[in-house]
Design an enzyme around this catalytic site. Sequence first.
Site, short mmCIF file in Angstrom:
data_model
loop_
_atom_site.label_atom_id
_atom_site.label_comp_id
_atom_site.label_asym_id
_atom_site.label_seq_id
_atom_site.Cartn_x
_atom_site.Cartn_y
_atom_site.Cartn_z
N GLY A 15 0.83 -1.21 0.00
CA GLY A 15 0.00 0.00 0.00
C GLY A 15 0.85 1.25 0.00
CE LYS A 21 3.12 -4.15 8.50
NZ LYS A 21 4.23 -4.63 7.67
CB THR A 27 -4.97 -1.31 6.09
OG1 THR A 27 -4.04 -0.46 5.45
CG2 THR A 27 -5.61 -0.63 7.28
CD GLU A 79 -6.06 1.79 3.53
OE1 GLU A 79 -5.46 1.47 4.57
OE2 GLU A 79 -6.13 2.95 3.14
CG HIS A 84 -5.62 -13.04 14.10
ND1 HIS A 84 -5.91 -13.86 15.16
CD2 HIS A 84 -4.50 -13.54 13.52
CE1 HIS A 84 -5.01 -14.83 15.20
NE2 HIS A 84 -4.14 -14.67 14.22
NE ARG A 104 -15.66 5.91 10.97
CZ ARG A 104 -14.64 6.42 10.31
NH1 ARG A 104 -14.82 7.41 9.44
NH2 ARG A 104 -13.41 5.96 10.48
CE LYS A 107 -16.18 10.60 11.02
NZ LYS A 107 -16.93 10.66 12.29
CG PHE A 109 -10.39 12.22 11.48
CD1 PHE A 109 -11.40 12.25 12.43
CD2 PHE A 109 -10.38 11.21 10.53
CE1 PHE A 109 -12.39 11.26 12.44
CE2 PHE A 109 -11.36 10.22 10.54
CZ PHE A 109 -12.37 10.25 11.50
P1 ADP Z 1 0.96 -1.11 3.35
O1 ADP Z 1 1.06 0.37 3.17
O2 ADP Z 1 1.94 -1.87 2.48
O3 ADP Z 1 -0.45 -1.62 3.18
P2 ADP Z 1 0.59 -1.43 6.24
O4 ADP Z 1 1.41 -0.69 7.27
O5 ADP Z 1 -0.83 -1.01 6.03
O6 ADP Z 1 1.41 -1.37 4.87
O7 ADP Z 1 0.66 -2.97 6.61
C1 ADP Z 1 -0.11 -3.88 5.87
C2 ADP Z 1 0.47 -5.27 5.84
O8 ADP Z 1 0.63 -5.78 7.18
C3 ADP Z 1 -0.48 -6.24 5.18
O9 ADP Z 1 -0.29 -6.25 3.77
C4 ADP Z 1 -0.10 -7.58 5.81
O10 ADP Z 1 0.93 -8.20 5.09
C5 ADP Z 1 0.42 -7.18 7.21
N1 ADP Z 1 -0.52 -7.43 8.33
C6 ADP Z 1 -0.12 -7.98 9.52
N2 ADP Z 1 -1.16 -8.08 10.36
C7 ADP Z 1 -2.25 -7.59 9.71
C8 ADP Z 1 -3.64 -7.45 10.09
N3 ADP Z 1 -4.08 -7.80 11.31
N4 ADP Z 1 -4.49 -6.92 9.17
C9 ADP Z 1 -4.04 -6.55 7.96
N5 ADP Z 1 -2.75 -6.64 7.55
C10 ADP Z 1 -1.85 -7.17 8.41
N1 RBF Z 2 -8.85 7.37 6.42
C1 RBF Z 2 -9.41 8.58 6.38
O1 RBF Z 2 -8.85 9.50 5.80
N2 RBF Z 2 -10.64 8.83 6.96
C2 RBF Z 2 -11.32 7.86 7.63
O2 RBF Z 2 -12.41 8.13 8.13
C3 RBF Z 2 -10.72 6.56 7.71
N3 RBF Z 2 -11.34 5.56 8.38
C4 RBF Z 2 -10.75 4.32 8.44
C5 RBF Z 2 -11.39 3.29 9.14
C6 RBF Z 2 -10.83 2.03 9.22
C7 RBF Z 2 -11.54 0.94 9.98
C8 RBF Z 2 -9.57 1.77 8.58
C9 RBF Z 2 -8.94 0.42 8.66
C10 RBF Z 2 -8.93 2.79 7.89
C11 RBF Z 2 -9.50 4.06 7.79
N4 RBF Z 2 -8.89 5.10 7.10
C12 RBF Z 2 -9.47 6.34 7.06
C13 RBF Z 2 -7.67 4.82 6.32
C14 RBF Z 2 -6.41 5.25 7.01
O3 RBF Z 2 -6.17 6.60 6.71
C15 RBF Z 2 -5.29 4.39 6.48
O4 RBF Z 2 -5.47 3.04 6.86
C16 RBF Z 2 -3.97 4.90 6.92
O5 RBF Z 2 -2.97 4.25 6.22
C17 RBF Z 2 -3.75 4.82 8.42
O6 RBF Z 2 -2.49 5.34 8.75
MG MG Z 3 -2.20 -0.76 4.12
#
Ligand code: ADP
Ligand code: RBF
Ligand code: MG
Length: 153
Positions: A15, A21, A27, A79, A84, A104, A107, A109
């Site tokens: 991503g 993380k 995500t 995402e 878990h 929802r 938004k 923030f």
């Molecule tokens: P990216 O910007 O690459 O998505 P993130 O910081 O969002 O990086 O981390 C996402 C990665 O973390 C996922 O692709 C997966 O490999 C790993 N991961 C570990 N635990 C979880 C979890 N509980 N839910 C989602 N992704 C997880």
């Molecule tokens: N990003 C936003 O800009 N606004 C949101 O309201 C928002 N809600 C989220 C809710 C959930 C449950 C998750 C998993 C992500 C959300 N995000 C939202 C995305 C978030 O900005 C993104 O996962 C970032 O990478 C977190 O640092």
């Molecule tokens: Mg991600």
Amino acid sequence: MRSLPYFCRGPVIRGFGRGSKELGIPTANFPESVVDSLPADINTGIYYGWGRVDNGDIHKMVMSIGWNPYYKNIKKSMETHLIHKFKDDFYGQILSVVMVGYIRPEKGFSSLEELISAIHSDIEEAKRQLDLPEHIQLKEDNFFLYQQPAVRS
Ligand code: ADP
Ligand code: RBF
Ligand code: MG
């Protein structure tokens, strides 16, 4: 939204690398093909449902669909945060999800703390909703019975 529950699967891609993380909320991102296949009535916003990596256990999840107004993304993303604790990353593995309900809209923030606390309440809401009998039932769907073929090299 008539398309709910919505089932989809795809490989986990890298991503934006914003350190979700480090915030404790990793995500797993879907590729563009999965995002572009979403039915028109699936609005951007935050959803809850069930998800699994490859043939692993089925976990509760929350998903964000859209442009992350807090970060003003240009590309629409999908995402999934699985509720878990995983030992390892699972980039490249197949994520299967069923989106069950809508929480929802997305938004903007004024601080990262507010974004994080909104995500934590989404997680609590997802946990509550998914304990309802009609939602637990979706965990047993045939969609999850399908065994992902093992990747051979
Ligand atoms: P990216 O910007 O690459 O998505 P993130 O910081 O969002 O990086 O981390 C996402 C990665 O973390 C996922 O692709 C997966 O490999 C790993 N991961 C570990 N635990 C979880 C979890 N509980 N839910 C989602 N992704 C997880
Ligand atoms: N990003 C936003 O800009 N606004 C949101 O309201 C928002 N809600 C989220 C809710 C959930 C449950 C998750 C998993 C992500 C959300 N995000 C939202 C995305 C978030 O900005 C993104 O996962 C970032 O990478 C977190 O640092
Ligand atoms: Mg991600």
